[in-house]
Design an enzyme around this catalytic site. Structure first.
Site, PDB file in Angstrom:
ATOM      1  N   LYS A  23      22.397  29.225  52.653  1.00  0.00           N
ATOM      2  CA  LYS A  23      21.572  29.155  53.859  1.00  0.00           C
ATOM      3  C   LYS A  23      20.378  28.235  53.646  1.00  0.00           C
ATOM      4  O   LYS A  23      20.029  27.431  54.524  1.00  0.00           O
ATOM      5  CB  LYS A  23      21.095  30.560  54.233  1.00  0.00           C
ATOM      6  N   ASN A  24      19.718  28.341  52.485  1.00  0.00           N
ATOM      7  CA  ASN A  24      18.498  27.583  52.235  1.00  0.00           C
ATOM      8  C   ASN A  24      18.744  26.103  51.972  1.00  0.00           C
ATOM      9  O   ASN A  24      17.797  25.331  51.852  1.00  0.00           O
ATOM     10  CB  ASN A  24      17.731  28.191  51.058  1.00  0.00           C
ATOM     11  N   ARG A  97      11.828  28.662  61.637  1.00  0.00           N
ATOM     12  CA  ARG A  97      10.774  27.757  61.182  1.00  0.00           C
ATOM     13  C   ARG A  97      11.328  26.355  60.892  1.00  0.00           C
ATOM     14  O   ARG A  97      10.607  25.481  60.419  1.00  0.00           O
ATOM     15  CB  ARG A  97      10.098  28.331  59.936  1.00  0.00           C
ATOM     16  N   CYS A 121      10.478  35.090  58.947  1.00  0.00           N
ATOM     17  CA  CYS A 121      10.329  36.444  58.414  1.00  0.00           C
ATOM     18  C   CYS A 121       8.883  36.706  58.015  1.00  0.00           C
ATOM     19  O   CYS A 121       8.231  35.862  57.392  1.00  0.00           O
ATOM     20  CB  CYS A 121      11.233  36.623  57.191  1.00  0.00           C
ATOM     21  N   ASP A 311      13.905  35.974  46.319  1.00  0.00           N
ATOM     22  CA  ASP A 311      14.908  36.547  47.222  1.00  0.00           C
ATOM     23  C   ASP A 311      15.877  37.485  46.513  1.00  0.00           C
ATOM     24  O   ASP A 311      16.595  38.238  47.171  1.00  0.00           O
ATOM     25  CB  ASP A 311      15.695  35.421  47.906  1.00  0.00           C
ATOM     26  N   VAL A 333       5.554  35.156  44.364  1.00  0.00           N
ATOM     27  CA  VAL A 333       5.875  34.066  45.291  1.00  0.00           C
ATOM     28  C   VAL A 333       5.393  34.366  46.707  1.00  0.00           C
ATOM     29  O   VAL A 333       4.717  33.544  47.331  1.00  0.00           O
ATOM     30  CB  VAL A 333       7.389  33.778  45.279  1.00  0.00           C
TER      31      VAL A 333
END
Length: 439
Positions: A23-24, A97, A121, A311, A333
């Site tokens: 996804k990232n 975003r 988020c 994550d 983070v």
């Protein structure tokens, strides 16, 4: 899809599921297609909401998008890029975003860009000021309006020398997407070097960019006047793979994650083994399983790559509630990423959060009054509860807790989870989970 899921917990998850592209990375590679003058093809694309959001935003800007969902292939033709209507961008972007990363490519293609108010988020301060400062450094003019921000580049964009205060992934992506067609040389110090960043660099190099990465987190880009399209297969989603691995551990299950790859998961695999989980790396994926016996408490500190990814922290914390002894977790983070533990406490977990930096080095949040460390005591049985999904990763972690808990949990807000987990309910079914969607 209904936003409410009833989960009958207490059953180990066993079986095989498949993860596709990260996804990232995928959404950023889609934005990169704007920079090319010929079509691009991206493979191994998961069907997640972020992909549909970015596809819609690209289409609003005149890009022809053809998505073969079953094959996981995206074809992107940017031949007719145009300015989109402000209201359309705002309506379509929703909580995403991603629009901030459109700015550099659109400034190169059209000389202007608009971004609406940004969501995302709620896991901590994720200001767009870093992005705007980077764009200003290239020569962009930034004008704030009531409904968003208008950017222009009347004199074009010029290379710059920039140092990040923190190796932010989003800021590094912004600079890369802007620098590749800026006039002159750009140097970025203290850059993020996550695998998803490196794969974005691979894509940009295929398009004709000239980019070098030094061992001291310095990235240098020689701007070029034009770029072509790319053909690329996305790297696997290491976050989703680790999430299912944590689910196997928390539920005392055995899950083969097809598509998971070892190189990007070294830090997670080491930690998984220290906790007491076992894994087998195979050519087409990784098997994660609970071998029986007690899990072990650990000291865990998140960090930028090559450290333990933030994550990965939330799903693994659920498994740590079942580990013997006291585990210490230090989140460095995102300052508010431990907020999800409140719901776990409501399910019987013994977790205490602290403002101090526990278990490792002092971090930037140590003097900022944020609860960013936790002590997890275990093992503690988890019991069913009513849960409200707070964000993408926290939501999946709550889902893992509901699957591990005895009884029937009500999980509300599950549509947040499909932002980053492809067909997660189909995968739960394949693993033998018991659940029902509310009518």
């Amino acid at each position: 899809m209904s936003d409410l899921l009833y989960v009958n917990g207490g059953t180990p998850l066993n079986g095989t599921i498949r993860v596709r592209g990260a996804k990232n990375f995928v959404s950023k590679a889609m934005v990169a297609a704007l920079l090319g003058e010929t079509p691009s093809v991206l493979r191994n694309v998961p069907e997640i909401r972020d992909v549909h959001v970015v596809s819609g935003l690209l289409q609003l800007h005149g890009v022809n998008v053809d998505y073969d969902v079953e094959a996981g292939t995206l074809s992107l033709d940017p031949s007719n890029v145009e300015t989109a209507h402000v209201a359309d961008i705002d309506a379509h972007a929703g909580s995403s975003r991603i629009p901030i990363l459109f700015c550099g490519p659109l400034l190169h293609r059209l000389g202007e860009a608009f971004i609406p108010d940004l969501g995302g988020c709620r896991i901590g301060d994720r200001p767009i000021n870093y992005h705007l400062d980077i764009l200003r450094a290239f020569g962009a003019q930034v004008d704030k309006h009531p409904h968003g921000i208008f950017l222009s580049a009347p004199n074009g964009l010029k290379g710059t020398k920039y140092q990040l205060a923190y190796p932010s992934v989003g800021a590094t992506e912004q600079l890369l997407l802007t620098a590749v067609r800026a006039e002159g040389i750009t140097e970025l110090s203290n850059a993020a070097i996550e695998p998803e960043i490196m794969d974005l660099i691979n894509v940009l190099q295929k398009m004709g960019a000239i980019i070098s990465v030094d061992t001291d987190r310095v990235i240098r880009i020689e701007g070029v006047s034009s770029l072509k399209g790319y053909s690329h297969t996305a790297l696997s989603d290491r976050i989703e793979a680790a999430s299912w691995a944590s689910a196997a551990l928390a539920t005392k299950g055995d899950i083969f994650v097809e598509g998971a790859t070892q190189p990007e998961m070294l830090a997670f695999l080491n930690t998984f083994r220290k906790v007491g989980g076992q894994f087998e790396v195979q050519d087409n994926g990784i098997r994660f399983y609970h071998p029986g016996g007690d899990l072990k408490s650990i000291v865990l500190e998140t960090d930028v790559h090559p450290g333990f990814m933030t994550d990965w922290q939330q799903p693994l914390v659920v498994a740590l509630t079942q580990a013997k002894g006291l585990s210490i977790v230090h989140e460095t983070v995102y300052e508010n990423r431990l907020g999800f533990t409140e719901a776990l406490r409501g399910m019987g977990a013994q977790i205490q959060v602290y403002k101090e930096c526990l278990g490792g080095r002092d971090c930037r949040f140590g003097q900022m009054n944020f609860h960013h460390s936790a002590v997890v005591a275990g093992p503690t049985p988890l019991t069913a509860a009513d849960i409200e999904v707070p964000d993408l990763r926290g939501g999946f972690s709550h889902l893992i807790a509901a699957l591990a808990a005895e009884g029937r949990s009500k999980v509300r807000g599950i549509t947040l989870i499909d932002r980053g987990y492809e067909n997660f309910m189909g995968k739960l079914k394949a693993l033998g989970a018991s659940f029902e969607l509310s009518d």
